[in-house]
Design a protein around this motif. Structure first.
Motif, PDB file in Angstrom:
ATOM      1  N   LEU A   1      70.843  23.729 -82.336  1.00  0.00           N
ATOM      2  CA  LEU A   1      72.078  22.882 -83.080  1.00  0.00           C
ATOM      3  C   LEU A   1      73.092  22.423 -81.958  1.00  0.00           C
ATOM      4  O   LEU A   1      73.599  23.047 -80.916  1.00  0.00           O
ATOM      5  CB  LEU A   1      72.951  23.804 -84.034  1.00  0.00           C
ATOM      6  N   LEU A   2      73.595  21.376 -82.160  1.00  0.00           N
ATOM      7  CA  LEU A   2      74.575  20.818 -81.399  1.00  0.00           C
ATOM      8  C   LEU A   2      75.715  21.612 -81.219  1.00  0.00           C
ATOM      9  O   LEU A   2      76.594  22.203 -82.225  1.00  0.00           O
ATOM     10  CB  LEU A   2      75.207  19.373 -82.136  1.00  0.00           C
ATOM     11  N   GLY A   3      76.305  21.737 -80.008  1.00  0.00           N
ATOM     12  CA  GLY A   3      77.365  22.704 -79.725  1.00  0.00           C
ATOM     13  C   GLY A   3      77.036  24.223 -80.022  1.00  0.00           C
ATOM     14  O   GLY A   3      78.269  25.057 -79.716  1.00  0.00           O
ATOM     15  N   TYR A   4      75.953  24.662 -79.970  1.00  0.00           N
ATOM     16  CA  TYR A   4      75.928  26.058 -80.213  1.00  0.00           C
ATOM     17  C   TYR A   4      76.296  26.890 -79.259  1.00  0.00           C
ATOM     18  O   TYR A   4      77.003  27.881 -79.162  1.00  0.00           O
ATOM     19  CB  TYR A   4      74.267  26.268 -80.468  1.00  0.00           C
ATOM     20  N   GLU A   5      75.860  26.607 -77.724  1.00  0.00           N
ATOM     21  CA  GLU A   5      76.264  27.354 -76.744  1.00  0.00           C
ATOM     22  C   GLU A   5      77.818  27.400 -76.456  1.00  0.00           C
ATOM     23  O   GLU A   5      78.229  28.361 -76.185  1.00  0.00           O
ATOM     24  CB  GLU A   5      75.684  26.713 -75.406  1.00  0.00           C
ATOM     25  N   ALA A   6      78.496  26.387 -76.737  1.00  0.00           N
ATOM     26  CA  ALA A   6      80.015  26.263 -76.696  1.00  0.00           C
ATOM     27  C   ALA A   6      80.474  27.273 -77.714  1.00  0.00           C
ATOM     28  O   ALA A   6      81.576  27.903 -77.606  1.00  0.00           O
ATOM     29  CB  ALA A   6      80.511  24.817 -76.660  1.00  0.00           C
ATOM     30  N   TYR A   7      80.148  26.922 -78.795  1.00  0.00           N
ATOM     31  CA  TYR A   7      80.489  27.913 -79.729  1.00  0.00           C
ATOM     32  C   TYR A   7      80.255  29.348 -79.863  1.00  0.00           C
ATOM     33  O   TYR A   7      81.038  30.325 -80.116  1.00  0.00           O
ATOM     34  CB  TYR A   7      80.173  27.298 -81.394  1.00  0.00           C
ATOM     35  N   SER A   8      78.936  29.774 -79.613  1.00  0.00           N
ATOM     36  CA  SER A   8      78.652  31.121 -79.500  1.00  0.00           C
ATOM     37  C   SER A   8      79.180  31.724 -78.454  1.00  0.00           C
ATOM     38  O   SER A   8      79.285  33.052 -78.429  1.00  0.00           O
ATOM     39  CB  SER A   8      77.329  31.134 -79.521  1.00  0.00           C
ATOM     40  N   SER A   9      79.604  31.082 -77.443  1.00  0.00           N
ATOM     41  CA  SER A   9      80.061  31.788 -76.162  1.00  0.00           C
ATOM     42  C   SER A   9      81.535  31.736 -76.266  1.00  0.00           C
ATOM     43  O   SER A   9      82.452  32.514 -75.291  1.00  0.00           O
ATOM     44  CB  SER A   9      79.825  31.148 -75.032  1.00  0.00           C
ATOM     45  N   GLY A  10      82.167  31.223 -77.284  1.00  0.00           N
ATOM     46  CA  GLY A  10      83.630  31.253 -77.803  1.00  0.00           C
ATOM     47  C   GLY A  10      84.426  30.228 -76.720  1.00  0.00           C
ATOM     48  O   GLY A  10      85.697  30.386 -76.838  1.00  0.00           O
ATOM     49  N   GLU A  11      83.785  29.368 -76.150  1.00  0.00           N
ATOM     50  CA  GLU A  11      84.421  28.307 -75.670  1.00  0.00           C
ATOM     51  C   GLU A  11      85.172  27.531 -76.280  1.00  0.00           C
ATOM     52  O   GLU A  11      86.245  26.717 -75.896  1.00  0.00           O
ATOM     53  CB  GLU A  11      83.673  27.488 -74.642  1.00  0.00           C
ATOM     54  N   THR A  12      84.733  27.397 -77.758  1.00  0.00           N
ATOM     55  CA  THR A  12      85.405  26.651 -78.657  1.00  0.00           C
ATOM     56  C   THR A  12      85.511  27.080 -79.916  1.00  0.00           C
ATOM     57  O   THR A  12      84.474  27.967 -80.362  1.00  0.00           O
ATOM     58  CB  THR A  12      84.759  25.157 -78.830  1.00  0.00           C
ATOM     59  N   ASP A  13      86.453  26.810 -80.985  1.00  0.00           N
ATOM     60  CA  ASP A  13      86.364  27.275 -82.010  1.00  0.00           C
ATOM     61  C   ASP A  13      85.912  26.535 -83.258  1.00  0.00           C
ATOM     62  O   ASP A  13      85.844  26.727 -84.515  1.00  0.00           O
ATOM     63  CB  ASP A  13      87.908  27.754 -82.770  1.00  0.00           C
ATOM     64  N   GLU A  14      85.297  25.181 -82.636  1.00  0.00           N
ATOM     65  CA  GLU A  14      84.701  24.352 -83.689  1.00  0.00           C
ATOM     66  C   GLU A  14      83.283  24.285 -83.594  1.00  0.00           C
ATOM     67  O   GLU A  14      82.696  24.281 -82.499  1.00  0.00           O
ATOM     68  CB  GLU A  14      85.170  22.933 -83.466  1.00  0.00           C
ATOM     69  N   PHE A  15      82.693  24.555 -84.862  1.00  0.00           N
ATOM     70  CA  PHE A  15      81.172  24.483 -84.938  1.00  0.00           C
ATOM     71  C   PHE A  15      80.773  23.086 -85.417  1.00  0.00           C
ATOM     72  O   PHE A  15      80.794  22.587 -86.480  1.00  0.00           O
ATOM     73  CB  PHE A  15      80.940  25.545 -85.732  1.00  0.00           C
ATOM     74  N   VAL A  16      80.137  22.215 -84.566  1.00  0.00           N
ATOM     75  CA  VAL A  16      79.776  20.820 -85.127  1.00  0.00           C
ATOM     76  C   VAL A  16      78.290  21.012 -85.375  1.00  0.00           C
ATOM     77  O   VAL A  16      77.566  19.628 -85.725  1.00  0.00           O
ATOM     78  CB  VAL A  16      79.872  19.914 -83.903  1.00  0.00           C
ATOM     79  N   GLY A  17      77.627  22.217 -85.055  1.00  0.00           N
ATOM     80  CA  GLY A  17      75.986  21.803 -85.561  1.00  0.00           C
ATOM     81  C   GLY A  17      75.524  21.607 -86.728  1.00  0.00           C
ATOM     82  O   GLY A  17      74.742  20.633 -87.070  1.00  0.00           O
ATOM     83  N   VAL A  18      76.638  21.929 -87.911  1.00  0.00           N
ATOM     84  CA  VAL A  18      76.159  21.558 -89.439  1.00  0.00           C
ATOM     85  C   VAL A  18      77.440  21.244 -90.014  1.00  0.00           C
ATOM     86  O   VAL A  18      78.502  21.758 -89.914  1.00  0.00           O
ATOM     87  CB  VAL A  18      75.621  23.055 -90.004  1.00  0.00           C
ATOM     88  N   THR A  19      77.606  20.171 -90.581  1.00  0.00           N
ATOM     89  CA  THR A  19      78.594  19.435 -91.223  1.00  0.00           C
ATOM     90  C   THR A  19      78.451  19.227 -92.602  1.00  0.00           C
ATOM     91  O   THR A  19      77.456  18.750 -92.914  1.00  0.00           O
ATOM     92  CB  THR A  19      79.099  18.361 -90.457  1.00  0.00           C
ATOM     93  N   ALA A  20      79.348  19.264 -93.625  1.00  0.00           N
ATOM     94  CA  ALA A  20      79.518  18.838 -94.891  1.00  0.00           C
ATOM     95  C   ALA A  20      79.951  17.395 -94.992  1.00  0.00           C
ATOM     96  O   ALA A  20      81.189  17.245 -94.615  1.00  0.00           O
ATOM     97  CB  ALA A  20      80.261  19.969 -95.696  1.00  0.00           C
ATOM     98  N   ASP A  21      79.373  16.551 -95.529  1.00  0.00           N
ATOM     99  CA  ASP A  21      79.810  15.210 -95.615  1.00  0.00           C
ATOM    100  C   ASP A  21      80.511  15.054 -96.820  1.00  0.00           C
ATOM    101  O   ASP A  21      81.452  14.214 -96.913  1.00  0.00           O
ATOM    102  CB  ASP A  21      78.450  14.385 -95.639  1.00  0.00           C
ATOM    103  N   ASP A  22      80.073  15.860 -97.878  1.00  0.00           N
ATOM    104  CA  ASP A  22      80.927  16.161 -99.157  1.00  0.00           C
ATOM    105  C   ASP A  22      80.505  17.283 -99.753  1.00  0.00           C
ATOM    106  O   ASP A  22      79.380  18.018 -99.179  1.00  0.00           O
ATOM    107  CB  ASP A  22      80.822  14.753-100.045  1.00  0.00           C
ATOM    108  N   ASP A  23      80.759  17.484-101.048  1.00  0.00           N
ATOM    109  CA  ASP A  23      80.260  18.788-101.628  1.00  0.00           C
ATOM    110  C   ASP A  23      78.846  19.073-101.831  1.00  0.00           C
ATOM    111  O   ASP A  23      78.320  20.201-101.801  1.00  0.00           O
ATOM    112  CB  ASP A  23      80.858  19.019-103.112  1.00  0.00           C
ATOM    113  N   HIS A  24      78.255  18.007-102.022  1.00  0.00           N
ATOM    114  CA  HIS A  24      76.722  18.042-101.864  1.00  0.00           C
ATOM    115  C   HIS A  24      75.807  17.376-101.068  1.00  0.00           C
ATOM    116  O   HIS A  24      74.478  17.105-101.457  1.00  0.00           O
ATOM    117  CB  HIS A  24      76.336  17.502-103.499  1.00  0.00           C
ATOM    118  N   THR A  25      76.449  17.196 -99.870  1.00  0.00           N
ATOM    119  CA  THR A  25      75.491  16.613 -98.843  1.00  0.00           C
ATOM    120  C   THR A  25      75.987  17.064 -97.748  1.00  0.00           C
ATOM    121  O   THR A  25      77.311  17.461 -97.034  1.00  0.00           O
ATOM    122  CB  THR A  25      76.050  15.050 -98.767  1.00  0.00           C
ATOM    123  N   VAL A  26      74.888  17.607 -96.689  1.00  0.00           N
ATOM    124  CA  VAL A  26      75.151  18.542 -95.619  1.00  0.00           C
ATOM    125  C   VAL A  26      74.040  17.878 -94.447  1.00  0.00           C
ATOM    126  O   VAL A  26      73.011  17.529 -94.722  1.00  0.00           O
ATOM    127  CB  VAL A  26      75.103  19.969 -95.740  1.00  0.00           C
TER     128      VAL A  26
END
Length: 592
Positions: free
Chosen positions: A161-186
C-alpha cells in the motif's frame, strides 16, 4: 512480532486473513449455489421459519484465545471468526472473488487504486453501523509500527500500500494507503500497479468504535479480543459465551444484514480426536470440519452410520517437517524484530545435501498409504496443487534410503565411532532435535516414524516430548536455539498462489528462517507489473521458485491429506467451499 503466546498454527496457518484456511467440495445437500455464491433453496420443510435449535461442531484442540481477525494465529480461532467477522470480498466455488461487505468495486486504469462501494445496511453486533472508516482503521492498525511487536503477523496485506514504509517506520503519522471517500466508499492506494488488488483488500474488518481508544500494543490483551460478548463483528453469529478449553458458543445475530440465521446457536465442543466419530454417531456432535475433519481411518465406519454425509476434497494445505536453518538472536526476539542480518546459522542442518538426504530417507508414501489410508497425496511444493501455479516437475526427493546414505557420505557425515550413528565432517557428535506439538493425531504418529526412518540411515534423532500447542508455537516462533527439526501444518490462502506469506525471508511464518536471495528475487518478480499481469508469466516464475525450493529445501513437504468433513443429515443448506466447510451459515437449517 512480539514473542508471546499470541501465535498460531495452520498447521496449518495460514494464511489469508481467512487464512489459514481449509477445504471442502461442491457437493450439495438441500441447496445449490451459482457462481455468485448465492444459495438457491430447493426444499425447506420449515418454510424458511427460523429454527430454535442448537448445532454442535467438534474440534480436537482448544483455541489459544485471540478472537480478533488481525491477531489470531491458528485455525481453531478461525473456526469462530469465520462465523463472526467478514471481509469486503469473499470467494465462490470457482475461487473467484465475489461481493461480501462490498457490493461492487472498480479499479483505475493502471491498477494502482481499487475503490469499493459498501453495503449500506450492515451493522456490528452491538448495533453500530459498519462504514468505510472501519476499513481504513483495520488496515491502518495492521500498518502501525506497534502491530508487529504486539504479535501481528499479517503485514503482507499492507506492505504494497501507498505510504506503508513511511507509516510503519514512524516517519509519518498519516496513513494514505486506504482512504474513506465517504461513509460507504473506500479506496485502496498501491505504491505500484498491483496484480492482486482484490487479494490485498480481502482482509476481515474490525470495528473502529471498539478499538480506536485501545493502543495497538494493547489490542491482543483487550477484552474485545479475548472475551465472549466483547468480540464484535458483522457476521451472522456473535461469540457470546465459552467454557474455556471445553466449549465456545455462537448466537444468531438477529439484525444480520443478509437475514437472521435460521439456527439460534452454534457450539464448538473441544473433544478428543479418538471419540469424535462416536459422538457423531450418537448425535452429540452434528458436524466435524476444520482443521482435519474425521480421520481417514474412520471413513468407512462413519460411512456406515447411515445418517451422516461425508464431504471429501483435497486440502488447501499440507503437513511439513521444517529445518531450523537459522535462529534469531535473543535481543531480536525480545524486540519483535525479524532481521536476517542478525540470524545465527544452524550448522547442523546447513548443508543442502544433508537436507536432501533427510528428505529421501523419510517414507512419505508410507504416510499416505498407512496413516491416511490413501486419502491424500505426496507433494513436493508448498503451493497447493489446486492452483494454476503448481508444478510437480521439480526435484522429487523420492524415498530412497540408499541414495540418502550416499548423499550423507558425500557431505562427509559418516560413522567414525562404530555406534551406528554418523558424526559431522569434523568428527563431532551429530544429534538432531525433533520437536512437535500435541493435538494432531496424524502428526503425533508421524514423529516416531520419522525418527525411525532417519535413524535407519545413521542420523541420531532426539525425539522430544510433544508439548501443548500454544507452548510449542511460542518456542517455534521464538526460534528456540536447540530446535533443529519441527513438525507443523499449514492451511493455505485460497486467494492466490503467492507463497510469500510463509516463505519470504522476513515473513513471520518463515519459521525455518530460510534466507535465500534468489527466492526473494523470484517471489518479487512474480508480482512485479507489468509482466506479472500475465498469468503465463507468473506461472513460469513460480515454477522456477518451486524448483529452487525443492533443491535448497527449507522444509520437507510430507503430504497433503484430503479433508473429510462429516455432518448429520438433519443439517441442511450445507454448501462447502473448496477451502472451507463454513459457507453462508445463515442459510443452514435443521430438520428435527
Amino acid at each position: 512480532m512480539k514473542n508471546k503466546k499470541y501465535w498460531w498454527m495452520m498447521l496449518f496457518i495460514l494464511l489469508f486473513s481467512t487464512l489459514l484456511v481449509a477445504c471442502g467440495n461442491d457437493e450439495e445437500e438441500e441447496t445449490t449455489a451459482d457462481n455468485n455464491n448465492d444459495p438457491v433453496e430447493t426444499e425447506d420443510p420449515q418454510d424458511n421459519e427460523p429454527s430454535t435449535s442448537r448445532l454442535t461442531g467438534a474440534i480436537h484442540s482448544a483455541p489459544t484465545g485471540l478472537f480478533n481477525p488481525i491477531f489470531y494465529t491458528e485455525t481453531y480461532e478461525n473456526n469462530i471468526l469465520s462465523f463472526t467477522h467478514e471481509a469486503l470480498v469473499s470467494q465462490n466455488n470457482n475461487l473467484e472473488f465475489i461481493p461480501q461487505l462490498a457490493k461492487d468495486w472498480e479499479t483505475n486504469e493502471d491498477q494502482t487504486e481499487i475503490t469499493f462501494f459498501l453495503e449500506e445496511d450492515v451493522t456490528w453486533h452491538d448495533g453500530e453501523p459498519f462504514t468505510a472508516h472501519d476499513v481504513v482503521f483495520t488496515y491502518k492498525t495492521i500498518a502501525d509500527p506497534e502491530y508487529g511487536p504486539a504479535g501481528g503477523v499479517r503485514t503482507n496485506f499492507v506492505e504494497p500500500l501507498l505510504g506503508y514504509e513511511a507509516y510503519s517506520s514512524g516517519e509519518t503519522d498519516e496513513f494514505v494507503g486506504v482512504t474513506a471517500d465517504d461513509d460507504h466508499t473506500v479506496t485502496f492506494h498501491f505504491e505500484a500497479p498491483n496484480v492482486n488488488p482484490l487479494y490485498y483488500s480481502s482482509f476481515s474488518i474490525i470495528p473502529e468504535h471498539i478499538f480506536s481508544d485501545i493502543a495497538v500494543a494493547d489490542m491482543p490483551s483487550a477484552s474485545a479480543t479475548l472475551d465472549p460478548g466483547e468480540v464484535i463483528g458483522t457476521g451472522p453469529f456473535a461469540f457470546t459465551d465459552m467454557v474455556e478449553r471445553e466449549q465456545y458458543i455462537l448466537t444468531s445475530y438477529e439484525n444480520y444484514w443478509q437475514g437472521q440465521p435460521k439456527i439460534d446457536e452454534i457450539v464448538w465442543r473441544v473433544v478428543n480426536h479418538s471419540v469424535m466419530t462416536g459422538l457423531l454417531q450418537t448425535g452429540e456432535v452434528d458436524f466435524i470440519a476444520d482443521p482435519e475433519g474425521i480421520a481417514a481411518a474412520d471413513y468407512e465406519t462413519v460411512e456406515g452410520f447411515g445418517n451422516i454425509t461425508i464431504v471429501e476434497q483435497a486440502d488447501f494445505g499440507y503437513q511439513l517437517m521444517g529445518f531450523k536453518l537459522n535462529h534469531r538472536t535473543s535481543e531480536d526476539v525480545e524486540n519483535g524484530v525479524i532481521d536476517p542480518d542478525n540470524w545465527v546459522e544452524n550448522e547442523k542442518v546447513a548443508d543442502p545435501l544433508v537436507r536432501q538426504a533427510i528428505a529421501q530417507a523419510i517414507n512419505r508414501p508410507g504416510f499416505v498409504n498407512g496413516l491416511l489410508y490413501g486419502r491424500g497425496e505426496v507433494i513436493n511444493s508448498p503451493i497447493a496443487p489446486q492452483f494454476w501455479a503448481y508444478t510437480d516437475d521439480v526435484n522429487q526427493n523420492e524415498y530412497n534410503p540408499e541414495a540418502a546414505m550416499a548423499l550423507l557420505d558425500e557431505a562427509g557425515y559418516v560413522d567414525v565411532t562404530g555406534d551406528g550413528f554418523r558424526e559431522t565432517p569434523d568428527g563431532e557428535e551429530w544429534v538432531l532435535n525433533l520437536d512437535y506439538p500435541q493435538g494432531n493425531e496424524l502428526r503425533e504418529r508421524s514423529a516416531p516414524i520419522i525418527q525411525e526412518n532417519l535413524q535407519e540411515v545413521g542420523i541420531n534423532i532426539n525425539l522430544r516430548q510433544p508439548k501443548e500447542f500454544s507452548a510449542y508455537a511460542e518456542e517455534l516462533e521464538n526460534d528456540d536455539n536447540d530446535m533443529d527439526l519441527y513438525l507443523i501444518g499449514w492451511s493455505l490462502s485460497s486467494t492466490d498462489p503467492d507463497p510469500s506469506g510463509l516463505w519470504n525471508t522476513t515473513a513471520a511464518y518463515n519459521f525455518s528462517r530460510w534466507n535465500n536471495p534468489e527466492s526473494v528475487e523470484l517471489l518479487q518478480k512474480a508480482l512485479a507489473a507489468p509482466e506479472a499481469f500475465e498469468q503465463d508469466y507468473r506461472t513460469a516464475v513460480y515454477h522456477d521458485w518451486q524448483n529452487l525450493f525443492t533443491e535448497d529445501l527449507p522444509a520437507v513437504i510430507l503430504y497433503a491429506q484430503n479433508k473429510l468433513y462429516a455432518y448429520n443429515d438433519r443439517l441442511n443448506g450445507v454448501d462447502p467451499l473448496p477451502y472451507s466447510f463454513i459457507n453462508n451459515p445463515h442459510e443452514w437449517w435443521i430438520e428435527e
